[in-house]
Design an enzyme around this catalytic site. Sequence first.
Site, PDB file in Angstrom:
ATOM      1  CG  ASP A  51      -1.718   1.270   1.365  1.00  0.00           C
ATOM      2  OD1 ASP A  51      -2.590   1.527   0.522  1.00  0.00           O
ATOM      3  OD2 ASP A  51      -1.462   2.027   2.309  1.00  0.00           O
ATOM      4  CD  GLU A 123      -3.324  -2.076  -0.952  1.00  0.00           C
ATOM      5  OE1 GLU A 123      -3.529  -0.861  -1.152  1.00  0.00           O
ATOM      6  OE2 GLU A 123      -3.667  -2.663   0.099  1.00  0.00           O
TER       7      GLU A 123
END
Length: 228
Positions: A51, A123
Site C-alpha cells: 500500500d 497490494e
Amino acid sequence: MDKLQETLRSAFGIDFSDEELLRTAFTHTSYANEHRLLKISHNERLEFLGDAVLQLIISKYLYKTYPHSPEGEMSKMRSSFVREESLAGFSRACGFDQYLLLGKGEEKSGGRNRDTILGDAFEAFLGALLLDKGEETVETFLYQVMIPQLEKGNYERVTDYKTSLQEKLQVHGEVDISYQVVEEVGPAHDKLFTVEVLVNQEVIGRGTGRSKKLAEQAAAQNAVETRG
C-alpha cells in the site's frame, strides 16, 4: 507457485528470487489459520508495505502528469485510483485470483472473487516485489498494468464522499470529523459493517458496507446528501 512464476516471467518479465516471499503474498489469513501448526505466514504485513509503495508511485505519476493540479485534486484522483474495487480489478486482470491460497470456508463462501481479498493480494504482491526486486521494478510493473488503464479511463470513477464531506464542513474552519463502527454482522469472512460519521461528537450520517472503508464512504455519502 510454479505456474505463477511462469505467468510473471512471460507477461511482465519478473523472475522472483524468493519464492517463499511470493507465496506469502498470496496466502490469505484464513489459509494460515487453518495450517497453524505449519506456522505459515499470511500476506497482511506485505499488504501494508505494498500500500505504501503504491501510494508513492501513483503520487509521483500524478505530480508529473498534472503539473497544474492542486494537492486536493490530486488526492481525489489518487483515492479513486487505489480504492479497493480498482485494485481488485487489476488483480483479476493479472490472473492473481487463480493463485490465492484460501481456507476452505473462505473458498466456499466465494472469497476468491471478493474485492477486499483481491485488492489486498494486489497490494501484498507489490510489497513482495518491492522486497525482492526494489522500487524500480514495482514502478515498471505498475506502468505495465495500472497506469495505461488509468490513462484510458478504464476504471470506475467514484465520488470520494469522505473528502467531499470534509471540504463542505470545513468551509468556515476546522471541525472534528470522526467515523465509528457501530455494528458488525455476519461471519468473519463475510462481515457487513455499519458506520456512523460524527461532527463534533454529533452523528450526521450512517452507512453500511462489506468493509469498514466502504461503510465509511456510505456514511459520508448519507451525510452529504442529507445536509444538501
